[in-house]
Design an enzyme around this catalytic site. Structure first.
Site, mmCIF file in Angstrom:
data_model
loop_
_atom_site.group_PDB
_atom_site.id
_atom_site.type_symbol
_atom_site.label_atom_id
_atom_site.label_comp_id
_atom_site.label_asym_id
_atom_site.label_seq_id
_atom_site.Cartn_x
_atom_site.Cartn_y
_atom_site.Cartn_z
ATOM 1 N N THR A 134 8.023 6.084 -8.483
ATOM 2 C CA THR A 134 7.154 6.791 -7.542
ATOM 3 C C THR A 134 7.591 8.238 -7.405
ATOM 4 O OG1 THR A 134 8.501 6.279 -5.599
ATOM 5 C CG2 THR A 134 6.771 4.709 -6.173
ATOM 6 N N PRO A 172 -10.505 5.996 0.475
ATOM 7 C CA PRO A 172 -9.959 5.285 1.649
ATOM 8 C C PRO A 172 -8.504 5.662 1.935
ATOM 9 C CG PRO A 172 -11.231 3.773 0.292
ATOM 10 C CD PRO A 172 -11.118 5.051 -0.498
ATOM 11 N N HIS A 212 14.468 -3.197 -2.115
ATOM 12 C CA HIS A 212 13.589 -2.229 -2.770
ATOM 13 C C HIS A 212 14.150 -1.601 -4.054
ATOM 14 C CE1 HIS A 212 10.087 0.183 -2.868
ATOM 15 N NE2 HIS A 212 9.935 0.347 -1.567
ATOM 16 N N SER A 247 2.389 6.776 -7.343
ATOM 17 C CA SER A 247 2.899 6.105 -8.535
ATOM 18 C C SER A 247 3.045 7.062 -9.710
ATOM 19 C CB SER A 247 1.951 4.977 -8.949
ATOM 20 O OG SER A 247 2.400 4.352 -10.143
ATOM 21 N N SER A 262 4.171 7.448 -0.855
ATOM 22 C CA SER A 262 4.514 7.163 -2.249
ATOM 23 C C SER A 262 3.317 7.376 -3.157
ATOM 24 C CB SER A 262 4.996 5.709 -2.395
ATOM 25 O OG SER A 262 6.199 5.513 -1.718
ATOM 26 N N LYS A 273 -18.323 8.724 0.074
ATOM 27 C CA LYS A 273 -17.690 9.309 -1.123
ATOM 28 C C LYS A 273 -16.331 9.930 -0.781
ATOM 29 C CE LYS A 273 -22.160 10.203 -3.321
ATOM 30 N NZ LYS A 273 -22.137 8.880 -3.964
ATOM 31 N N ILE A 274 -15.583 9.179 0.036
ATOM 32 C CA ILE A 274 -14.252 9.602 0.472
ATOM 33 C C ILE A 274 -13.244 8.542 0.041
ATOM 34 C CG2 ILE A 274 -12.791 9.918 2.513
ATOM 35 C CD1 ILE A 274 -15.196 11.100 3.949
#
Length: 533
Positions: free
Chosen positions: A479, A443, A357, A470, A468, A440-441
Site C-alpha cells: 500500500t 463511493p 497486519h 493499493s 491506504s 457519478k461520484i
C-alpha cells in the site's frame, strides 16, 4: 459481507520454496508447483508486472506541498516552501537522495517493500492489539448456543481449508484493479504464518505448503486453553466437518475451566513481550507449545458468551470482541495476537476475525473470508472421510512465579487499553453506495470527503488523514498513503459551515473535493507518489 473495525509493515528474503525460516521479513518466492505437475494460474502474469517506480523529485515535492498546505498556517506554509526550495537545490540533499532511491530501484524487485515492512510493522513497538491488528466482524449467524457455535466452527474450518487448497494449487484467479492485474504473493503469507516478538524488533515466520513436512494442524483456543487439532490425516486427506465437530466437542470437554491466560502476553508492548517471550522459551515444554502455535495453519478462538441487552449494544460489543477481546475477564486471553489469522466464534451467532497486519493487506483476507462464509452458507458437500482422526493435543505451559507476574501485569495493561478505547457501532440506512454512484461520484471518495467534513465540523480545523491506497499492480506492492485531507476538501468543509453559501456552490465544491481525491488515488496507482514524502 463483513465490517472492518480497526487498522493501523515486515525486512525481506524468506525462502518459501525450501524450508520455514525465522525472518527479518517475508517471502518473495512463489512455491514451485511445476515439480508436482501442477499448473497454476495465480501467477500467470506475475513476471509481467512492472516494478514500483520512483516518482520524479519535482512531482514528489509538489505533492508534499499540496498535502501540507491545508494543515499549517500561512507563515508555516511559507517557511515550508523555502525549505523545499533549499532541499531541491544543487547544494541540498534532494537530488542525492533521489539518485539513491533510483539506484536502489534498479537493484531490488521493489525498492519500498523492505522499508515498508520494517518501519510500519516489525519495528513498531506498541502492542499490535488495537494499534495495528484489524478486527473484522462477519455476518451474524443464526445459532444461539454452544452446539450451534461448534457446528459453525467446524464448517468454517473446512471453508478456510478449501480456500487454502485453491492457493496451494494456484487455482485462485489473478485479481485485477481497474483492469490491471495485481501481485498475488500476499496470498502465500496469510496461512501458516506468525509474528515473533523481539526485544527491539520483531520477525515473522512462514511455513510453506510445499515443504517436506507442511503444517497439518490448526490451534483451537477455548477458556484460555490451547489445543493442537490436526485437520489433515497422515496421508494428507482433509477431515470432514463431522470429524472436526467431534474433535471440537472433545476440546470443549477438556477445557471446561479457565486456564491462566498465557495468550494475554501477546497483548503487551513489543519490547516487553519480547523479553517475556525469551523467558517462556527457556522451558522445553513452553517452546514446544509455542512452536505448534506458530506452525499452525490458523487459530480458531471459541469464545465465552458476552452479555448484552440490545441489538445496538450487541454489535458494539462484537466489534470490540474481535478488536481486543474485551479484556482479561472476557476473551483477551483467549487469543494469540501474533498469529496472522485468528478466527473468532462466539456462542450467540457473533463471529469475526483478528489478523496481525505484517503479512498482508485487507484484500487477500477479504477474499478468504468471502470464500469461507460462502462455504458455510451452502450444504456440506459429501466427502469420503479419512479412516481415523488423530488425538487432540493440549498445548501446556510451565509458568514460574516470574511468568505468572508477567501475565498479571499484561492483564492489567490490556484492561487499561480496553477501557481507553471508546467505540460505538451503528448501521447507516439512509442510503448506500448506489447514491453516490448515481451521481457519478466514487463511493470511496464520497466517504473520505464526508470524514473530512465531520472532523472539520467538530474541531473547526482540517485533520491530517491516512488512507491506504493499493500498489499491488507492481511486483511485491502493498500500500501507499493517500492523504485525504486536501486543499479542496478543506474548502468544501469550510463552505459547509457558512449558511450564506448556496447549495449549488457547495455541491460544486463537493465535486471538486471528490475529483481531487480521485486524482490522488490515480497517481498512487501509477507513481506511488506518497511513499517518500
Amino acid at each position: 459481507m463483513f465490517t472492518s473495525i480497526a487498522r493501523t509493515m515486515v525486512r525481506s528474503s524468506l525462502n518459501l520454496s525450501v524450508r520455514p525460516a525465522v525472518l527479518p521479513g517475508f517471502s518473495h518466492v512463489i512455491p514451485n508447483l511445476a515439480a508436482r505437475g501442477v499448473t497454476g494460474r495465480m501467477f500467470a502474469v506475475q513476471s509481467q508486472l512492472p516494478h514500483l517506480p520512483v516518482p520524479p523529485l519535482e512531482q514528489t515535492l509538489e505533492k508534499y506541498l499540496r498535502s501540507v498546505k491545508p494543515l499549517v498556517s500561512k507563515e508555516e506554509y511559507e517557511y515550508t516552501v523555502k525549505m523545499v526550495e533549499k532541499f531541491k537545490t544543487a547544494e541540498g540533499p534532494g537530488n542525492q537522495l533521489q539518485q539513491f532511491l533510483e539506484d536502489r530501484a534498479t537493484k531490488t524487485t521493489n525498492w519500498l517493500a523492505d522499508w515498508w515492512l520494517h518501519v510500519a510493522y516489525l519495528d513498531f513497538r506498541l502492542p499490535v492489539v488495537v494499534h495495528s491488528s484489524p478486527g473484522i466482524v462477519l455476518p451474524v449467524q443464526d445459532f444461539t448456543d454452544q452446539e450451534g457455535q461448534l457446528r459453525f466452527a467446524a464448517k468454517l474450518i473446512s471453508g478456510i481449508l478449501e480456500f487454502k487448497k485453491m492457493v496451494d494449487n494456484q487455482s485462485f484467479p489473478v485479481e485485477q484493479l481497474g483492469g490491471r492485474p495485481l501481485c498475488m504473493t500476499q496470498y502465500y503469507k496469510i496461512l501458516s504464518a506468525c509474528r515473533i516478538p523481539g526485544r527491539k524488533h520483531d520477525s515473522v515466520v512462514v511455513y510453506p505448503s510445499n515443504e517436506p513436512n507442511p503444517p497439518k494442524h490448526i490451534v483451537v483456543i477455548h477458556n484460555n486453553h490451547f489445543f493442537k487439532l490436526d485437520v489433515y490425516s497422515e496421508s494428507g486427506k482433509r477431515f470432514t466437518d463431522k470429524q472436526l465437530l467431534k474433535q471440537l466437542y472433545r476440546i470443549v470437554e477438556k477445557s471446561a475451566k479457565r486456564a491462566p491466560p498465557v495468550g494475554i502476553l501477546t497483548t503487551e508492548g513489543r519490547n516487553t513481550w519480547g523479553k517475556v517471550y525469551e523467558k517462556l522459551m527457556k522451558d522445553a515444554r513452553n517452546k514446544e507449545s509455542i512452536d505448534d502455535i506458530q506452525r499452525s495453519i490458523f487459530i480458531l478462538c471459541i469464545d465465552s458468551p458476552l452479555q448484552h441487552t440490545s441489538p445496538e449494544e450487541r454489535f458494539a460489543l462484537v466489534s470490540q470482541q474481535v478488536l481486543h477481546g474485551l479484556g482479561s475477564q472476557w476473551n483477551s486471553g483467549n487469543r494469540w495476537f501474533d498469529k496472522t489469522l485468528q478466527f473468532i466464534v462466539g456462542n450467540d451467532g457473533a463471529c469475526g476475525l483478528n489478523y496481525e497486519h505484517s503479512m498482508a493487506e485487507g484484500p487477500p483476507i477479504a477474499s478468504l473470508i468471502d470464500h469461507a462464509v460462502s462455504y458455510c452458507n451452502k450444504p456440506t458437500p459429501d466427502r469420503t472421510a479419512p479412516a481415523k482422526t488423530t488425538e487432540v493435543k493440549e498445548l501446556k505451559f510451565v509458568l514460574n512465579d516470574s511468568l505468572k507476574a508477567d501475565i498479571q501485569e499484561a492483564c492489567e495493561r490490556i484492561d487499561e487499553l480496553v477501557a481507553d478505547v471508546q467505540s460505538s457501532a451503528f448501521k447507516f440506512e439512509a442510503f448506500g453506495k448506489n447514491f453516490p454512484k448515481s451521481q457519478k461520484i466514487s463511493p470511496d471518495s464520497f466517504i473520505q470527503v464526508a470524514l473530512q467534513l465531520a472532523y472539520y465540523s467538530i474541531y473547526k480545523e482540517p485533520g491530517a488523514t491516512y488512507e491506504s491506497g493499493s500498489t499491488r499492480m507492481f511486483k511485491l506492492g502493498r500500500t501507499d498513503t493517500i492523504r485525504s485531507c486536501t486543499i479542496e476538501t478543506t474548502e468544501f468543509s469550510q463552505a459547509m459551515q457558512d449558511s450564506n453559501i448556496s447549495n449549488n456552490v457547495k455541491v460544486d465544491l463537493l465535486r471538486k473535493a471528490i475529483s481531487s481525491h480521485r486524482e490522488y488515488i490515480d497517481s498512487v496507482s501509477i507513481h506511488a507518489v506518497s511513499a517518500i514524502t
